[in-house]
Write an enzyme that holds these catalytic residues in place. Sequence first.
Site, PDB file in Angstrom:
ATOM      1  CG  HIS A   1     -46.032 109.914 129.432  1.00  0.00           C
ATOM      2  ND1 HIS A   1     -45.206 109.381 127.989  1.00  0.00           N
ATOM      3  CD2 HIS A   1     -44.180 109.027 130.423  1.00  0.00           C
ATOM      4  CE1 HIS A   1     -43.954 108.336 128.598  1.00  0.00           C
ATOM      5  NE2 HIS A   1     -44.067 108.355 129.676  1.00  0.00           N
TER       6      HIS A   1
ATOM      7  CB  SER B   1     -45.126  98.222 125.211  1.00  0.00           C
ATOM      8  OG  SER B   1     -43.347  98.844 125.633  1.00  0.00           O
TER       9      SER B   1
ATOM     10  CE  LYS C   1     -42.447 101.143 127.787  1.00  0.00           C
ATOM     11  NZ  LYS C   1     -40.961 102.131 128.289  1.00  0.00           N
TER      12      LYS C   1
END
Length: 296
Positions: free
Chosen positions: A110, A140, A48
Amino acid sequence: DVSSMLSSRPEMFDFEGISMVHYFTDDWENVQNFQARPDDILIATYPKAGTTWVSYILDLLYFGNTAPERQTSIPIYLRVPFLEAVFPKIPTGVELVNNLSTTPRLIKTHLPVQLVPKSFWEQNCKVVYVARNAKDNAVSYFHFERMNIIQPNPGDWNNYLQKFMDGKMVFGPWYDHVCGYWEKKQTYSNLHYMFFEDMVENTAREVEHLCSFLGLTTPTEEREKITKNSHFDAMKQNKMTNYSTIPIMNFSISPFMRKGKVGDWKNHFTVAQNEQFDKHYKEKMKSPTLKFRTQI
Ligand code: A3P
């Protein structure tokens, strides 16, 4: 169908020192043994932080003119595969990367810096890291977990914020993630560290910096076009960048392209939560030179 395969939320478990769900560990051996090429470009982020935005900008910089059909028919998550992901009904991230026929290969991860497959460092690949301030990143991520069935159930906001502070998040603590890549940059010069807030403040400037890092001589008018096409409103309308083609997200709960703002945390944090968060933040942040803006 996919929705019946995904009838329940995954559990989080400890994995290599961080919290994870099985969707990102199922192919671990192939991920760790992944063979990078010297011209691969790794886009690394905490979830995010602006992954899709910078992925799309890079895709336009490299392929915007040469492959127009790519822009209208291939969703961004297939153009820029998510290396460690194993999602139902589509090839694994590693398979998607190995099937790419274009050069350079743009690869999304990630993973925290210590878990990035070592081949990327050995090949001296370019790495683009995007970081976003903790408060907006937490907000988020909360909305993303609400709407995305492959993520654990986020629970209510207050509990979620506590979990975020405790680092009990998929892909581990935000604090270690942003500091880990920041420290890496001190010794690994092929890493470009960007901030979501800078991108919102002045996208054109950030595209220009990206071009110098990547060694691209993209003409000004081309860069301006890319800046315009990667604007929040344009990406929200664009089916190839707004994730509307993926079946694991429920946009009636929250759309993928949600707000795209700096400072939305002010609509979520109570005064008490904010004080507690700030105090904890000072204790947690290990890199004194890494500074974030929570408003612009
Ligand atoms: P919000 O939930 O705050 O709206 P990621 O791609 O890493 O999953 O990050 C998603 C976040 O980036 C979402 O934040 C999304 O709206 C925002 N985002 C995506 N494209 C953007 C753009 N072009 N401009 C501003 N924000 C963008």
